[in-house]
Scaffold this motif. Structure first.
Motif, PDB file in Angstrom:
ATOM      1  N   HIS A  20       0.901  -1.236  -0.009  1.00 57.50           N
ATOM      2  CA  HIS A  20      -0.229  -0.252  -0.083  1.00 57.50           C
ATOM      3  C   HIS A  20       0.719   1.130  -0.306  1.00 57.50           C
ATOM      4  O   HIS A  20       0.801   1.769  -1.209  1.00 57.50           O
ATOM      5  CB  HIS A  20      -0.983  -0.108   1.200  1.00 57.50           C
ATOM      6  CG  HIS A  20      -1.653   1.082   1.173  1.00 57.50           C
ATOM      7  ND1 HIS A  20      -2.979   1.170   0.876  1.00 57.50           N
ATOM      8  CD2 HIS A  20      -2.153   2.509   2.185  1.00 57.50           C
ATOM      9  CE1 HIS A  20      -3.471   2.260   1.381  1.00 57.50           C
ATOM     10  NE2 HIS A  20      -2.939   2.671   1.981  1.00 57.50           N
ATOM     11  N   HIS A 120      -4.959  -0.129   9.132  1.00 53.07           N
ATOM     12  CA  HIS A 120      -5.137  -1.356   7.966  1.00 53.07           C
ATOM     13  C   HIS A 120      -5.483  -2.530   9.226  1.00 53.07           C
ATOM     14  O   HIS A 120      -5.877  -3.558   9.028  1.00 53.07           O
ATOM     15  CB  HIS A 120      -3.839  -1.507   7.775  1.00 53.07           C
ATOM     16  CG  HIS A 120      -2.978  -1.333   6.786  1.00 53.07           C
ATOM     17  ND1 HIS A 120      -2.972  -0.757   5.737  1.00 53.07           N
ATOM     18  CD2 HIS A 120      -1.986   0.566   7.114  1.00 53.07           C
ATOM     19  CE1 HIS A 120      -2.455   0.164   4.789  1.00 53.07           C
ATOM     20  NE2 HIS A 120      -1.764   0.794   5.584  1.00 53.07           N
ATOM     21  N   VAL A 149      -8.635   1.606   5.255  1.00 50.26           N
ATOM     22  CA  VAL A 149      -8.317   0.844   4.375  1.00 50.26           C
ATOM     23  C   VAL A 149      -9.611  -0.268   4.562  1.00 50.26           C
ATOM     24  O   VAL A 149      -9.928  -0.618   3.426  1.00 50.26           O
ATOM     25  CB  VAL A 149      -6.837  -0.186   3.947  1.00 50.26           C
ATOM     26  CG1 VAL A 149      -5.786   1.137   4.489  1.00 50.26           C
ATOM     27  CG2 VAL A 149      -6.830  -1.332   5.126  1.00 50.26           C
TER      28      VAL A 149
END
Length: 166
Positions: A20, A120, A149
């Motif tokens: 990411h 996350h 996310v």
């Protein structure tokens, strides 16, 4: 505009958070934004990419039932301060902001930069989040924006440390 991205995870080991952060670095660069990514590395990684700064020793720790390769290196404060002073970011974008120490030092030395945290992590429960609530409360107070996310990651973060998400 200058953006400093962080990842607390070992850059020498592929993983979702690092992917990411690397994708963000590539996208920002393509759009003409000067960006750097800082994170620990247990082995030579991205040595030919001047946008990537390797900072901190890696330690294998158990986090939410997983074996994670992160930095908990307390000696990186001065190096992070120098990096921020020299790069002068307008935005500091932290991956997993509650993970010390790299992200903590980035926030500590952020000055006037806008501070964004991307969450996350998801787990059924977290003794670590409960145990470290004073630390996480300070981190939350430093962030100007919070992004998750997934809906699960947002629910997990706000369950233990409520704060508005973008």
């Amino acid at each position: 505009m200058r953006v400093l991205l962080t990842t607390p995870y070992d850059l020498a080991v592929p993983g979702g958070v690092n992917r990411h952060a690397l994708d963000l670095l590539a996208t920002l660069t393509r759009r003409g934004i000067e960006a750097r990514l800082v994170g620990p590395a247990s082995a030579p990684a991205f040595m030919d990419d001047p946008r990537i700064v390797r900072l901190g020793r890696v330690r294998v720790s158990s986090l939410n039932g997983a074996r994670s390769r992160v930095t908990l290196d307390l000696s990186i404060g001065g190096a992070m301060k120098r990096l921020i002073h020299e790069f002068r970011p307008d935005v500091i974008h932290l991956q997993e902001p509650f993970l010390p120490t790299l992200n903590t030092f980035a926030l500590w030395h952020a000055n006037a930069a806008l501070k964004v945290g991307t969450f996350h992590t998801y787990a059924e429960a977290s003794r670590g989040y409960l145990w470290s609530w004073p630390w996480c409360r300070w981190i939350n107070a430093q962030l100007d924006r919070r992004v998750a996310v997934s809906a699960a990651a947002r629910a997990f973060a706000t369950h233990y440390h409520p704060a508005p998400f973008t």
